[in-house]
Design an enzyme around this catalytic site. Structure first.
Site, short mmCIF file in Angstrom:
data_model
loop_
_atom_site.label_atom_id
_atom_site.label_comp_id
_atom_site.label_asym_id
_atom_site.label_seq_id
_atom_site.Cartn_x
_atom_site.Cartn_y
_atom_site.Cartn_z
N VAL A 46 -3.84 126.16 -15.60
CA VAL A 46 -3.86 125.81 -14.48
C VAL A 46 -2.57 125.80 -14.18
O VAL A 46 -1.64 125.01 -14.53
CB VAL A 46 -4.53 124.29 -14.12
CG1 VAL A 46 -4.42 124.10 -12.61
CG2 VAL A 46 -5.93 124.48 -14.85
N ILE A 47 -2.27 126.75 -13.14
CA ILE A 47 -0.89 127.16 -12.49
C ILE A 47 -0.53 126.36 -11.20
O ILE A 47 -1.14 126.74 -10.48
CB ILE A 47 -0.44 128.40 -12.48
CG1 ILE A 47 -0.96 129.29 -13.84
CG2 ILE A 47 0.83 128.72 -12.32
CD1 ILE A 47 -0.34 128.61 -15.18
N GLY A 48 0.40 125.46 -11.48
CA GLY A 48 0.54 124.59 -10.17
C GLY A 48 0.08 123.24 -10.16
O GLY A 48 -0.67 122.94 -10.95
N SER A 81 7.22 118.46 -9.81
CA SER A 81 5.76 117.86 -10.10
C SER A 81 5.63 117.79 -11.83
O SER A 81 4.80 117.24 -12.18
CB SER A 81 4.71 118.82 -9.82
OG SER A 81 4.82 118.90 -8.39
N ASP A 116 0.25 129.85 -1.39
CA ASP A 116 -0.22 131.22 -0.95
C ASP A 116 1.48 132.03 -0.78
O ASP A 116 1.53 133.18 -1.22
CB ASP A 116 -0.69 131.29 0.49
CG ASP A 116 -2.17 130.67 0.39
OD1 ASP A 116 -2.80 130.98 -0.87
OD2 ASP A 116 -2.86 130.11 1.23
N ALA A 118 4.02 131.11 -2.51
CA ALA A 118 4.69 131.38 -3.80
C ALA A 118 3.93 132.47 -4.26
O ALA A 118 4.55 133.53 -5.04
CB ALA A 118 4.54 130.18 -4.65
N LYS A 166 -14.63 123.20 -0.97
CA LYS A 166 -14.67 122.95 0.48
C LYS A 166 -14.32 121.59 0.95
O LYS A 166 -14.85 120.77 1.37
CB LYS A 166 -16.17 123.30 1.03
CG LYS A 166 -16.57 124.68 0.71
CD LYS A 166 -15.59 125.56 1.21
CE LYS A 166 -15.39 127.00 0.62
NZ LYS A 166 -14.28 127.76 0.82
N ASP A 229 -11.88 130.78 5.77
CA ASP A 229 -11.16 129.43 5.16
C ASP A 229 -9.94 129.31 6.24
O ASP A 229 -9.75 128.38 6.67
CB ASP A 229 -10.51 129.48 3.90
CG ASP A 229 -9.92 128.26 3.28
OD1 ASP A 229 -10.65 127.37 2.90
OD2 ASP A 229 -8.61 128.35 3.36
N GLU A 233 -9.27 126.18 8.93
CA GLU A 233 -8.05 125.62 9.00
C GLU A 233 -7.52 125.37 10.28
O GLU A 233 -6.70 124.50 10.80
CB GLU A 233 -7.08 126.03 7.81
CG GLU A 233 -7.46 125.65 6.38
CD GLU A 233 -6.31 126.58 5.46
OE1 GLU A 233 -6.43 126.06 4.40
OE2 GLU A 233 -5.44 127.32 5.81
N GLU A 399 -17.53 125.45 6.00
CA GLU A 399 -16.27 125.74 6.54
C GLU A 399 -16.19 125.20 7.86
O GLU A 399 -14.92 124.69 8.44
CB GLU A 399 -15.67 127.09 6.64
CG GLU A 399 -15.71 127.88 5.16
CD GLU A 399 -14.22 127.53 4.53
OE1 GLU A 399 -13.65 126.71 5.21
OE2 GLU A 399 -13.93 128.16 3.58
N GLU A 403 -17.32 120.46 5.19
CA GLU A 403 -15.79 120.22 4.81
C GLU A 403 -15.05 119.28 5.62
O GLU A 403 -14.45 118.28 5.44
CB GLU A 403 -14.95 121.40 4.66
CG GLU A 403 -13.56 121.09 4.34
CD GLU A 403 -12.85 122.42 3.80
OE1 GLU A 403 -11.54 122.44 3.56
OE2 GLU A 403 -13.45 123.45 3.99
#
Length: 486
Positions: A46-48, A81, A116, A118, A166, A229, A233, A399, A403
């Site tokens: 898991v990256i991040g 982190s 996004d 990065a 969601k 999405d 937002e 969406e 959510e």
């Protein structure tokens, strides 16, 4: 037409409105199927460690157990982190925390959850680190849009899949923990299979969603996901909602309400009783609860807000589909080191909100019919725009409605609308700041001065709209537990 086959999980075909869609229900009783779903996966990286990264890493670790050798978090070694991941139980000593590219190179499945911006800057290095046959997992289709803008593509020798919860990362984790007490508690998710080189992509992506605790998982595509999405937002989930409540607060002040009552009738009403009723009874449930006079007031707000919301959502969608909005996110990320995002909770309205929440008596919060009409008018405008653009009903409902009322609005009710907008993803924060003023301006300058007229045809369309049946079906799949936010 979207369709998928699975030998490990149980596919159900639902009649939703005038369409059929296939889904997979979740629940902890399915965790014993995860070893079969993740067959061949020894290390899942898991990256991040943003809102989604931290939530998903912990959920996957807790769910998978011995289904994979280990779930490992990958971060830059100088990441702020790093210690937060250690506090959550991921450590370099046991191989569950490591440098980002080392983890990518050593993982059979990589869940890429960095921002996004990065991703846009580093995707070439990430792709170079992926081993052939790796399953690359995303929780947002943004990278696909960026690759197409750059005339680039994913490597041909990897699987590319997505599970897109969601709800915000905090909700993904909080409801998963509640699921220990109530089986099936969690956040709905969409899934997409963009490339299936190994032939195992469908089972792995469904296993990933089940392991996150999704009560039900529906199918979409990477393109459809990022278009809906990002629109959500910038629309009713964050940007539109922020602009709506700021306009309503001033509107009620102009009508003579005190600052405290103006906040109760706008923000408190919207994130509190209006959202709770929509969650359980749908938008039509709010309307049916109102008196005849209340329905008239609702209709005034709805008739004023729907046309402007429909216009703005189309503009937002066009900006996303053209690539303009994606470019603006990448450019904004590049400016952040020099121009950090400031907080948006300093205006008088939000200071009043702190006091109102501190003194809150839940039973005394009004379900204001005008606020309901304005909010649901924009919500319906987003729904109709996404229907017009051909999105699946499950995606539209999640969406635009689920959510909001089952994940985001409860957090806003507990901690403030401005708080959530300041603590969601960078992409959402950028979008909300850009589009909230547009909704505020449109309502303040164009809608409210023309109040008084009701469009009977518009209200009739609302009363008989297919979305009410869609939400009824979705409600039957909804966990019995509501999210708890301190």
């Amino acid at each position: 037409m979207l369709d998928f086959e699975t030998k490990i999980f149980d596919k159900e075909t639902l009649t939703i409105g005038d369409r059929t869609e296939s889904i997979v229900r979740g629940g902890r009783h399915l965790f014993d199927r995860l070893p079969a779903a993740f067959e061949g996966i020894h290390q899942l990286g898991v990256i991040g460690w943003g809102p989604q990264g931290s939530a998903q890493a912990q959920n996957l670790r807790d769910s998978l157990g011995s289904a994979v050798r280990r779930v490992t978090v990958g971060l830059r070694t100088d990441s702020a982190s790093w210690h937060a991941a250690i506090d959550a139980g991921f450590t370099p000593e046991d191989g569950t925390l490591g440098e980002m590219y080392d983890v990518i190179r050593g993982s059979d499945m990589v869940v890429l959850l960095i921002s996004d911006g990065a991703m846009a800057e580093s995707y070439q290095d990430i792709f170079a680190a992926l081993q052939p046959g790796t399953t690359l997992g995303l929780s947002h289709g943004f990278l696909l849009g960026h690759l197409e803008l750059m005339g680039d593509r994913f490597p041909d020798d990897i699987d590319v899949v997505a599970v897109c919860p969601k709800g915000m990362g905090a909700s993904v984790r909080a409801l998963y923990l509640q699921g220990k007490e109530v089986n099936g508690a969690g956040i709905n998710a969409s899934f997409a299979v963009h490339q299936n080189v190994t032939g195992r992509a469908v089972e792995r992506v469904l296993g990933w969603s089940v392991a996150l605790g999704a009560p039900y998982t529906f199918q979409t595509t990477l393109r459809s996901e990022y278009l809906s999405d990002l629109s959500g937002e910038r629309g009713i989930l964050a940007g539109g909602l922020h602009g709506i409540v700021e306009s309503l607060y001033r509107h009620f002040g102009d009508l003579g309400l005190s600052d405290e009552d103006a906040f109760r009738h706008s923000a408190e009403s919207l994130t509190g009783p209006i959202s709770r009723v929509i969650s359980q009874e749908g938008m039509i449930g709010v309307y049916k609860r109102l008196s005849a006079a209340g329905q008239r007031r609702f209709a005034e707000g709805y008739s004023a807000s729907y046309p402007l919301g429909f216009e703005l959502i189309h503009e937002i969608y066009d900006e996303i589909q053209s690539g303009n909005e994606l470019r603006s996110v990448v450019l904004a990320n590049r400016r952040l080191a020099r121009f950090p995002l400031g907080k948006i909770d300093q205006a008088g309205m939000w200071r009043v909100g702190e006091q109102v929440r501190a003194e809150r008596v839940a039973e005394q919060i009004p379900l204001d019919p005008f606020t309901a009409g304005v909010f649901i008018g924009v919500m319906m405008a987003q729904i109709d725009a996404l229907i017009e653009y051909g999105h699946p009903y499950s995606e539209i409902a999640n969406e635009s409605v689920i959510e909001a009322v089952d994940s985001l609005n409860p957090y806003m009710h507990a901690r403030g609308i401005a708080y959530l907008v300041d603590n969601c993803s960078i992409t959402a924060r950028i979008g909300a700041r850009k589009w909230a003023p547009r909704f505020d301006y449109a309502l303040t300058q164009r809608a409210y001065p023309a109040l008084g007229d009701v469009d009977p045809a518009l209200i009739a369309d609302f009363e008989q709209h297919v979305i009410h049946d869609v939400l009824r079906v979705c409600a039957e799949l909804r966990p019995s537990v509501d999210i708890f936010v301190e």
